[in-house]
Design a protein around this motif. Structure first.
Motif, PDB file in Angstrom:
ATOM      1  N   ARG A  93       8.176 -29.825  -7.293  1.00 45.67           N
ATOM      2  CA  ARG A  93       6.842 -30.418  -7.185  1.00 45.67           C
ATOM      3  C   ARG A  93       6.925 -31.824  -7.780  1.00 45.67           C
ATOM      4  O   ARG A  93       6.669 -32.026  -8.967  1.00 45.67           O
ATOM      5  CB  ARG A  93       5.810 -29.562  -7.911  1.00 45.67           C
ATOM      6  N   GLY A  94       7.279 -32.773  -6.937  1.00 47.89           N
ATOM      7  CA  GLY A  94       7.585 -34.107  -7.417  1.00 47.89           C
ATOM      8  C   GLY A  94       6.501 -35.138  -7.224  1.00 47.89           C
ATOM      9  O   GLY A  94       6.729 -36.319  -7.510  1.00 47.89           O
ATOM     10  N   MET A  95       5.346 -34.719  -6.734  1.00 51.56           N
ATOM     11  CA  MET A  95       4.282 -35.693  -6.441  1.00 51.56           C
ATOM     12  C   MET A  95       3.060 -35.460  -7.306  1.00 51.56           C
ATOM     13  O   MET A  95       2.674 -34.309  -7.535  1.00 51.56           O
ATOM     14  CB  MET A  95       3.885 -35.609  -4.961  1.00 51.56           C
ATOM     15  N   GLY A  96       2.473 -36.546  -7.767  1.00 53.29           N
ATOM     16  CA  GLY A  96       1.230 -36.470  -8.504  1.00 53.29           C
ATOM     17  C   GLY A  96       0.032 -36.551  -7.574  1.00 53.29           C
ATOM     18  O   GLY A  96       0.155 -36.821  -6.375  1.00 53.29           O
ATOM     19  N   ARG A  97      -1.147 -36.324  -8.126  1.00 58.24           N
ATOM     20  CA  ARG A  97      -2.380 -36.310  -7.342  1.00 58.24           C
ATOM     21  C   ARG A  97      -2.616 -37.642  -6.621  1.00 58.24           C
ATOM     22  O   ARG A  97      -2.920 -37.659  -5.429  1.00 58.24           O
ATOM     23  CB  ARG A  97      -3.552 -35.984  -8.271  1.00 58.24           C
ATOM     24  N   THR A  98      -2.452 -38.748  -7.309  1.00 61.13           N
ATOM     25  CA  THR A  98      -2.727 -40.057  -6.697  1.00 61.13           C
ATOM     26  C   THR A  98      -1.805 -40.313  -5.512  1.00 61.13           C
ATOM     27  O   THR A  98      -2.235 -40.849  -4.476  1.00 61.13           O
ATOM     28  CB  THR A  98      -2.561 -41.179  -7.742  1.00 61.13           C
ATOM     29  N   GLU A  99      -0.559 -39.895  -5.632  1.00 65.24           N
ATOM     30  CA  GLU A  99       0.403 -40.103  -4.546  1.00 65.24           C
ATOM     31  C   GLU A  99       0.024 -39.277  -3.321  1.00 65.24           C
ATOM     32  O   GLU A  99       0.086 -39.770  -2.182  1.00 65.24           O
ATOM     33  CB  GLU A  99       1.808 -39.741  -5.018  1.00 65.24           C
ATOM     34  N   VAL A 100      -0.390 -38.032  -3.524  1.00 61.56           N
ATOM     35  CA  VAL A 100      -0.782 -37.184  -2.393  1.00 61.56           C
ATOM     36  C   VAL A 100      -2.034 -37.754  -1.729  1.00 61.56           C
ATOM     37  O   VAL A 100      -2.133 -37.782  -0.492  1.00 61.56           O
ATOM     38  CB  VAL A 100      -1.009 -35.728  -2.850  1.00 61.56           C
ATOM     39  N   GLU A 101      -2.993 -38.201  -2.525  1.00 65.90           N
ATOM     40  CA  GLU A 101      -4.203 -38.811  -1.953  1.00 65.90           C
ATOM     41  C   GLU A 101      -3.841 -40.004  -1.072  1.00 65.90           C
ATOM     42  O   GLU A 101      -4.361 -40.161   0.044  1.00 65.90           O
ATOM     43  CB  GLU A 101      -5.136 -39.267  -3.081  1.00 65.90           C
ATOM     44  N   ARG A 102      -2.919 -40.840  -1.570  1.00 62.72           N
ATOM     45  CA  ARG A 102      -2.549 -42.044  -0.814  1.00 62.72           C
ATOM     46  C   ARG A 102      -1.794 -41.691   0.460  1.00 62.72           C
ATOM     47  O   ARG A 102      -2.095 -42.207   1.542  1.00 62.72           O
ATOM     48  CB  ARG A 102      -1.684 -42.951  -1.698  1.00 62.72           C
ATOM     49  N   LEU A 103      -0.812 -40.788   0.369  1.00 69.07           N
ATOM     50  CA  LEU A 103       0.015 -40.467   1.528  1.00 69.07           C
ATOM     51  C   LEU A 103      -0.747 -39.675   2.588  1.00 69.07           C
ATOM     52  O   LEU A 103      -0.455 -39.781   3.784  1.00 69.07           O
ATOM     53  CB  LEU A 103       1.253 -39.681   1.085  1.00 69.07           C
ATOM     54  N   VAL A 123       0.914 -27.179  -9.477  1.00 68.66           N
ATOM     55  CA  VAL A 123       1.184 -26.587 -10.786  1.00 68.66           C
ATOM     56  C   VAL A 123       1.212 -27.727 -11.791  1.00 68.66           C
ATOM     57  O   VAL A 123       2.009 -28.668 -11.647  1.00 68.66           O
ATOM     58  CB  VAL A 123       2.521 -25.818 -10.798  1.00 68.66           C
ATOM     59  N   ASP A 124       0.328 -27.652 -12.769  1.00 70.13           N
ATOM     60  CA  ASP A 124       0.214 -28.724 -13.767  1.00 70.13           C
ATOM     61  C   ASP A 124       0.030 -30.085 -13.093  1.00 70.13           C
ATOM     62  O   ASP A 124       0.656 -31.084 -13.487  1.00 70.13           O
ATOM     63  CB  ASP A 124       1.442 -28.738 -14.681  1.00 70.13           C
ATOM     64  N   GLU A 125      -0.822 -30.108 -12.067  1.00 74.88           N
ATOM     65  CA  GLU A 125      -1.165 -31.349 -11.350  1.00 74.88           C
ATOM     66  C   GLU A 125       0.027 -31.963 -10.612  1.00 74.88           C
ATOM     67  O   GLU A 125      -0.018 -33.140 -10.244  1.00 74.88           O
ATOM     68  CB  GLU A 125      -1.770 -32.379 -12.312  1.00 74.88           C
ATOM     69  N   ARG A 126       1.059 -31.163 -10.384  1.00 75.30           N
ATOM     70  CA  ARG A 126       2.201 -31.640  -9.612  1.00 75.30           C
ATOM     71  C   ARG A 126       2.225 -30.885  -8.282  1.00 75.30           C
ATOM     72  O   ARG A 126       2.090 -29.661  -8.231  1.00 75.30           O
ATOM     73  CB  ARG A 126       3.519 -31.426 -10.354  1.00 75.30           C
ATOM     74  N   PHE A 127       2.426 -31.638  -7.173  1.00 77.27           N
ATOM     75  CA  PHE A 127       2.323 -31.099  -5.824  1.00 77.27           C
ATOM     76  C   PHE A 127       3.692 -31.044  -5.153  1.00 77.27           C
ATOM     77  O   PHE A 127       4.544 -31.918  -5.374  1.00 77.27           O
ATOM     78  CB  PHE A 127       1.394 -31.970  -4.970  1.00 77.27           C
ATOM     79  N   ALA A 128       3.868 -30.012  -4.310  1.00 79.11           N
ATOM     80  CA  ALA A 128       5.096 -29.860  -3.541  1.00 79.11           C
ATOM     81  C   ALA A 128       4.953 -30.570  -2.191  1.00 79.11           C
ATOM     82  O   ALA A 128       3.842 -30.935  -1.775  1.00 79.11           O
ATOM     83  CB  ALA A 128       5.403 -28.380  -3.326  1.00 79.11           C
ATOM     84  N   TYR A 129       6.085 -30.705  -1.503  1.00 80.21           N
ATOM     85  CA  TYR A 129       6.060 -31.362  -0.186  1.00 80.21           C
ATOM     86  C   TYR A 129       5.168 -30.587   0.780  1.00 80.21           C
ATOM     87  O   TYR A 129       4.444 -31.170   1.582  1.00 80.21           O
ATOM     88  CB  TYR A 129       7.480 -31.465   0.374  1.00 80.21           C
ATOM     89  N   ARG A 130       5.186 -29.251   0.679  1.00 82.00           N
ATOM     90  CA  ARG A 130       4.344 -28.456   1.579  1.00 82.00           C
ATOM     91  C   ARG A 130       2.869 -28.761   1.357  1.00 82.00           C
ATOM     92  O   ARG A 130       2.078 -28.754   2.295  1.00 82.00           O
ATOM     93  CB  ARG A 130       4.613 -26.964   1.382  1.00 82.00           C
ATOM     94  N   ASP A 131       2.488 -29.024   0.115  1.00 79.69           N
ATOM     95  CA  ASP A 131       1.109 -29.416  -0.159  1.00 79.69           C
ATOM     96  C   ASP A 131       0.761 -30.710   0.577  1.00 79.69           C
ATOM     97  O   ASP A 131      -0.333 -30.846   1.140  1.00 79.69           O
ATOM     98  CB  ASP A 131       0.893 -29.613  -1.660  1.00 79.69           C
ATOM     99  N   LEU A 132       1.693 -31.661   0.566  1.00 78.09           N
ATOM    100  CA  LEU A 132       1.456 -32.932   1.255  1.00 78.09           C
ATOM    101  C   LEU A 132       1.289 -32.711   2.756  1.00 78.09           C
ATOM    102  O   LEU A 132       0.396 -33.298   3.385  1.00 78.09           O
ATOM    103  CB  LEU A 132       2.603 -33.904   0.992  1.00 78.09           C
ATOM    104  N   VAL A 133       2.124 -31.852   3.338  1.00 74.06           N
ATOM    105  CA  VAL A 133       2.026 -31.581   4.776  1.00 74.06           C
ATOM    106  C   VAL A 133       0.665 -30.958   5.100  1.00 74.06           C
ATOM    107  O   VAL A 133       0.004 -31.345   6.070  1.00 74.06           O
ATOM    108  CB  VAL A 133       3.169 -30.647   5.238  1.00 74.06           C
ATOM    109  N   ALA A 134       0.231 -29.992   4.276  1.00 68.61           N
ATOM    110  CA  ALA A 134      -1.075 -29.362   4.497  1.00 68.61           C
ATOM    111  C   ALA A 134      -2.199 -30.375   4.306  1.00 68.61           C
ATOM    112  O   ALA A 134      -3.184 -30.377   5.063  1.00 68.61           O
ATOM    113  CB  ALA A 134      -1.248 -28.181   3.546  1.00 68.61           C
ATOM    114  N   ALA A 135      -2.079 -31.246   3.314  1.00 64.67           N
ATOM    115  CA  ALA A 135      -3.101 -32.261   3.079  1.00 64.67           C
ATOM    116  C   ALA A 135      -3.202 -33.211   4.263  1.00 64.67           C
ATOM    117  O   ALA A 135      -4.307 -33.610   4.669  1.00 64.67           O
ATOM    118  CB  ALA A 135      -2.776 -33.030   1.801  1.00 64.67           C
ATOM    119  N   ARG A 136      -2.063 -33.584   4.835  1.00 64.00           N
ATOM    120  CA  ARG A 136      -2.073 -34.478   5.999  1.00 64.00           C
ATOM    121  C   ARG A 136      -2.702 -33.804   7.213  1.00 64.00           C
ATOM    122  O   ARG A 136      -3.434 -34.440   7.977  1.00 64.00           O
ATOM    123  CB  ARG A 136      -0.646 -34.914   6.324  1.00 64.00           C
TER     124      ARG A 136
END
Length: 368
Positions: A93-103, A123-136
């Motif tokens: 889980r290498g991404m923070g909230r601000t990065e996911v919002e931006r991407l 987990v602890d405000e850290r997001f996985a790549y799958r979270d980013l794909v779902a967010a997109r």
């Protein structure tokens, strides 16, 4: 946030849990389940069924009377606090909230809403790549004009069927319902699932409130109709057939009640309260071996189920199976040392010990 010392208010439902069981679980973790909104609430949990509280801009409507300072948690977070769900998988889980919002191109409110309904699971405000794909994918649908509530409903429906918004590409079908794009074909979310059916699920909480109110005022015909409708809307939740079985029982329709409770345990084999009702029904029909087996299923599913321990021990004592009954009586007293049935349990323990002592002296007295 642990539940110890907290007062929890639930918005919506937790699938598969009766309120009685939820209250027991919260209490066992040192917390308290609020019966209504109040300024004493410190945690507000949102069930997956409560998507109607999500506004299109990502803000979430709180029921009146709740403090703005209360922490908001999702259904899956609550399940993990209660020991009903495994921890999230250990993945990067290498991404923070601000990065996911931006991407993903999402506002902070929209991202928070997706987290609150478990579309994303940081987990602890850290997001996985799958979270980013779902967010997109969520952002793509929102930009096409799909309502946020419909996106949340579809994501929940996919998760219940073993899939995930990160693994699906959704679009609006000819009828306006969200469907999956598979190659050049359009498919429903899962065989029979359509947004028409899920639209009913959006108001399922209101349907259940009406059913409970009908039961309380004695309008059992209305309650039966409402629970039957709810079962058509949600084919997985075991609480719905369980409640319907209770309505049948109140109408004196024992065979139909048993069928409804059997549907409940088929949907969830660990549904202790349904096994308990089935055991009571078996006792009424003098099917003692079946009753013993079903009481055992109840206590296996819920080891702190004091009523099931009491009834099982009492039945085994009546059947002169004191060696089995003794340990269960002792377990009941561990669970309910101050219960109004404690004296009954103590007398039964003394009786069982006396019988076992007599059997040791004279083996011919042993039952069976």
């Amino acid at each position: 946030m642990p539940l110890a010392g907290q007062t929890l208010h639930l918005v919506g439902r937790i699938q598969g849990l009766t309120r009685r069981r939820l209250e027991q679980l919260v209490r066992s973790r040192g917390g308290r389940l609020a019966t209504r909104p109040s300024n004493r609430v410190t945690i507000v949990a949102f069930g997956h069924s409560a998507v109607a509280h999500a506004l299109d801009d990502g803000r979430v409507k709180l029921p009146p009377g709740l403090p703005a300072t209360a922490a908001l948690i999702s259904e899956n977070v609550l399940r993990r606090h209660l020991g009903l769900l495994e921890p999230p998988p250990e993945i990067e889980r290498g991404m923070g909230r601000t990065e996911v919002e931006r991407l993903a191109g999402l506002s902070p409110n929209l991202l928070s809403c997706l987290v609150l309904f478990d579309v994303l699971e940081p987990v602890d405000e850290r997001f996985a790549y799958r979270d980013l794909v779902a967010a997109r994918e969520a952002a793509r649908l929102l930009k096409r004009g799909v309502a946020l509530g419909d996106v949340l409903i579809a994501a929940v429906a996919l998760r219940r069927r073993g899939s995930h918004l990160a693994e699906a590409r959704l679009t609006e079908g000819p009828s306006g319902a969200l469907v999956r794009e598979i190659g050049d074909q359009l498919a429903e979310l899962s065989g029979q699932l359509t947004m028409r059916l899920e639209q009913t699920a959006r108001s399922l909480d209101e349907l259940l409130v009406e059913a409970e109110e009908a039961t309380e005022r004695g309008d059992l015909a209305a309650a039966e109709s409402l629970y039957t409708t709810a079962m058509r809307a949600d084919a997985a939740d075991p609480v719905l057939p369980f409640n319907l079985g209770n309505v049948f029982q109140s109408q004196g329709r024992a065979p139909e009640a048993k069928i409804a409770w059997q549907i409940a345990v088929a949907r969830d084999p660990a549904f202790a309260e349904a096994w308990y009702n089935l055991a009571l029904a078996a006792e009424d029909e003098t099917q003692t071996d079946l009753a013993v087996a079903e009481y055992r299923r109840a206590v296996q599913a819920q080891p702190d189920y004091a009523d099931a321990h009491f009834n099982l021990a009492l039945l085994l004592t009546k059947l002169d199976r004191c060696a089995e009954a003794l340990a269960i009586w002792e377990r009941f007293l561990e669970l309910e040392p101050s219960s109004r049935h404690a004296s009954t349990a103590q007398k039964a323990i003394a009786l069982c010990r006396m019988r076992l002592q007599q059997e040791r002296k004279d083996p011919s007295l042993r039952s069976g």
